[in-house]
Write a protein that holds these residues in place. Structure first.
Motif, PDB file in Angstrom:
ATOM      1  N   MET A   1       0.855  -1.178   0.000  1.00 34.07           N
ATOM      2  CA  MET A   1       0.000   0.000   0.000  1.00 34.07           C
ATOM      3  C   MET A   1       0.897   1.235   0.000  1.00 34.07           C
ATOM      4  O   MET A   1       1.589   1.506   0.970  1.00 34.07           O
ATOM      5  N   PRO A   2       0.923   2.009  -1.082  1.00 34.11           N
ATOM      6  CA  PRO A   2       1.732   3.220  -1.131  1.00 34.11           C
ATOM      7  C   PRO A   2       1.171   4.296  -0.206  1.00 34.11           C
ATOM      8  O   PRO A   2      -0.034   4.524  -0.147  1.00 34.11           O
ATOM      9  N   VAL A   3       2.066   4.943   0.515  1.00 33.80           N
ATOM     10  CA  VAL A   3       1.699   6.071   1.374  1.00 33.80           C
ATOM     11  C   VAL A   3       2.295   7.319   0.746  1.00 33.80           C
ATOM     12  O   VAL A   3       3.496   7.413   0.539  1.00 33.80           O
ATOM     13  N   PHE A   4       1.435   8.294   0.458  1.00 29.18           N
ATOM     14  CA  PHE A   4       1.881   9.511  -0.210  1.00 29.18           C
ATOM     15  C   PHE A   4       2.149  10.645   0.766  1.00 29.18           C
ATOM     16  O   PHE A   4       2.875  11.568   0.452  1.00 29.18           O
ATOM     17  N   TYR A   5       1.538  10.605   1.928  1.00 32.33           N
ATOM     18  CA  TYR A   5       1.817  11.585   2.978  1.00 32.33           C
ATOM     19  C   TYR A   5       1.417  10.971   4.312  1.00 32.33           C
ATOM     20  O   TYR A   5       0.364  10.359   4.436  1.00 32.33           O
ATOM     21  N   ARG A   6       2.289  11.164   5.303  1.00 30.04           N
ATOM     22  CA  ARG A   6       1.968  10.743   6.670  1.00 30.04           C
ATOM     23  C   ARG A   6       2.431  11.854   7.591  1.00 30.04           C
ATOM     24  O   ARG A   6       3.593  12.231   7.606  1.00 30.04           O
ATOM     25  N   GLY A   7       1.497  12.409   8.348  1.00 32.80           N
ATOM     26  CA  GLY A   7       1.815  13.487   9.268  1.00 32.80           C
ATOM     27  C   GLY A   7       0.746  13.591  10.334  1.00 32.80           C
ATOM     28  O   GLY A   7      -0.191  12.788  10.390  1.00 32.80           O
ATOM     29  N   PRO A   8       0.871  14.593  11.184  1.00 34.22           N
ATOM     30  CA  PRO A   8      -0.084  14.727  12.282  1.00 34.22           C
ATOM     31  C   PRO A   8      -1.498  15.107  11.833  1.00 34.22           C
ATOM     32  O   PRO A   8      -2.465  14.826  12.527  1.00 34.22           O
ATOM     33  N   ARG A   9      -1.635  15.728  10.666  1.00 38.03           N
ATOM     34  CA  ARG A   9      -2.951  16.174  10.218  1.00 38.03           C
ATOM     35  C   ARG A   9      -3.596  15.271   9.178  1.00 38.03           C
ATOM     36  O   ARG A   9      -4.783  15.402   8.913  1.00 38.03           O
ATOM     37  N   ALA A  10      -2.831  14.356   8.577  1.00 42.11           N
ATOM     38  CA  ALA A  10      -3.405  13.511   7.534  1.00 42.11           C
ATOM     39  C   ALA A  10      -2.518  12.309   7.252  1.00 42.11           C
ATOM     40  O   ALA A  10      -1.316  12.339   7.497  1.00 42.11           O
ATOM     41  N   LEU A  11      -3.175  11.281   6.749  1.00 45.43           N
ATOM     42  CA  LEU A  11      -2.501  10.106   6.201  1.00 45.43           C
ATOM     43  C   LEU A  11      -3.134   9.866   4.841  1.00 45.43           C
ATOM     44  O   LEU A  11      -4.352   9.665   4.738  1.00 45.43           O
ATOM     45  N   ILE A  12      -2.312   9.917   3.793  1.00 44.89           N
ATOM     46  CA  ILE A  12      -2.837   9.779   2.434  1.00 44.89           C
ATOM     47  C   ILE A  12      -2.228   8.534   1.807  1.00 44.89           C
ATOM     48  O   ILE A  12      -1.008   8.424   1.690  1.00 44.89           O
TER      49      ILE A  12
END
Length: 138
Positions: A1-12
């Protein structure tokens, strides 16, 4: 599963965008439409503070020669007060709010809301990459 953004406000990922609110919400990218990045601000009150600060600086330049003739102590006190006022007013920075909006099943939702421009740009780039990935894999 590719993760394009992981941070405190979102996981894409390639399928969903998860955002923490009161409880963690996940929106399927396929169901999102009319995605918009919105900037609100800057706050106009910050401009008023900056104007007062600049005025205090110019007043200080004028007040020292005028009051120095009468009383050096008074000129010193006024200068100190104007320096404190100018410093406090010129430190106020205009704030902007950044929001990522979308329609989810016909309802307008706020996906992300932040005042950090860099974080917001990273989230938007991650979402664009996820949408491109989804479009490529169809």
């Amino acid at each position: 599963m590719p993760v394009f953004y992981r941070g405190p406000r979102a996981l894409i990922t390639h399928r969903v965008i998860e955002v923490p609110s009161r409880e963690r919400q996940a929106f399927t990218l396929r169901e999102l439409s009319r995605i918009q990045a919105v900037q609100e601000g800057p706050d106009l009150s910050a401009n008023r503070f900056r104007a007062v600060g600049v005025t205090a600086v110019f007043t200080m330049v004028w007040a020292v020669p005028m009051l120095g003739r009468t009383s050096m102590l008074l000129a010193g006190v006024v200068t100190l007060a104007l320096v404190v006022c100018a410093g406090a007013c010129l430190r106020v920075r205009p704030r902007s709010e950044y929001r990522l909006l979308a329609l989810n099943e016909g309802e307008l939702v706020i996906l992300v809301e932040t005042d950090d421009r860099q974080e917001f740009d990273q989230i938007v780039r991650g979402l664009i990459r996820a949408l491109d990935y989804r479009g490529d894999s169809k």
